[in-house]
Design a protein around this motif. Structure first.
Motif, short mmCIF file in Angstrom:
data_model
loop_
_atom_site.label_atom_id
_atom_site.label_comp_id
_atom_site.label_asym_id
_atom_site.label_seq_id
_atom_site.Cartn_x
_atom_site.Cartn_y
_atom_site.Cartn_z
N GLY A 41 42.60 36.59 42.01
CA GLY A 41 41.60 35.74 42.65
C GLY A 41 41.30 36.09 44.09
O GLY A 41 40.62 35.32 44.78
N GLY A 42 41.75 37.24 44.57
CA GLY A 42 41.57 37.57 45.97
C GLY A 42 40.64 38.71 46.30
O GLY A 42 40.16 38.81 47.42
N CYS A 43 40.32 39.58 45.33
CA CYS A 43 39.55 40.78 45.69
C CYS A 43 38.05 40.68 45.38
O CYS A 43 37.25 41.37 45.98
N GLY A 44 37.67 39.88 44.41
CA GLY A 44 36.26 39.69 44.08
C GLY A 44 35.65 40.72 43.15
O GLY A 44 34.46 40.65 42.84
N ILE A 45 36.42 41.68 42.69
CA ILE A 45 35.87 42.75 41.83
C ILE A 45 35.39 42.20 40.48
O ILE A 45 34.44 42.71 39.92
N CYS A 46 36.03 41.16 39.99
CA CYS A 46 35.71 40.63 38.66
C CYS A 46 34.71 39.47 38.71
O CYS A 46 34.68 38.61 37.84
N ARG A 47 33.84 39.48 39.69
CA ARG A 47 32.86 38.41 39.91
C ARG A 47 31.85 38.34 38.75
O ARG A 47 31.27 39.36 38.36
N VAL A 48 31.66 37.14 38.23
CA VAL A 48 30.73 36.90 37.13
C VAL A 48 29.96 35.61 37.41
O VAL A 48 30.29 34.86 38.33
N ARG A 49 28.94 35.39 36.60
CA ARG A 49 28.21 34.10 36.66
C ARG A 49 28.23 33.52 35.26
O ARG A 49 27.88 34.19 34.29
N VAL A 50 28.64 32.28 35.17
CA VAL A 50 28.64 31.57 33.89
C VAL A 50 27.22 31.13 33.59
O VAL A 50 26.60 30.41 34.37
N ILE A 51 26.69 31.60 32.47
CA ILE A 51 25.34 31.25 32.04
C ILE A 51 25.38 29.96 31.22
O ILE A 51 24.54 29.08 31.39
N GLU A 52 26.37 29.87 30.35
CA GLU A 52 26.46 28.71 29.46
C GLU A 52 27.89 28.54 28.98
O GLU A 52 28.58 29.52 28.71
N GLY A 53 28.32 27.30 28.87
CA GLY A 53 29.61 27.00 28.28
C GLY A 53 30.55 26.25 29.21
O GLY A 53 30.54 26.44 30.43
N ALA A 54 31.38 25.41 28.61
CA ALA A 54 32.37 24.65 29.36
C ALA A 54 33.53 25.56 29.75
O ALA A 54 33.95 26.42 28.98
#
Length: 92
Positions: A41-54
């Motif tokens: 959770g510290g580097c930001g490389i795996c950044r995504v955006r949730v489009i849909e879903g809980a």
């Protein structure tokens, strides 16, 4: 309990067991759509955006996901836990 399906827009789809992080499930499935960095959770490389879903989120660096971005669906895949079917997109 059946695993949750995680779909990446324009990429892979893979199962994610309840309580497992999206990044870990992706790696276990053999996919490589999301960049892998520190896994903490510290580097930001795996950044995504949730489009849909809980989903629920674990603690992650505000330097990589601000409060405004969090409200817009951005997250780090290493701290993203699906609660059902989830559609995400990889962001740079």
């Amino acid at each position: 309990m059946r695993p949750h399906l995680v779909e990446i827009v324009g990429g892979s789809a893979f199962p994610c067991p309840d309580g497992e992080r999206v990044l870990v499930a992706m790696e276990r499935s053999g996919a490589s759509d999301i960049g892998v960095g520190c896994r903490g959770g510290g580097c930001g490389i795996c950044r995504v955006r949730v489009i849909e879903g809980a989903h629920r989120l674990g603690k992650m660096s505000k330097a990589h996901v601000s409060d405004a971005e969090l409200q817009a669906g951005y997250a780090l895949a290493c701290r993203l836990y699906p609660l059902g079917r989830l559609t995400i997109e990889v962001v740079e």
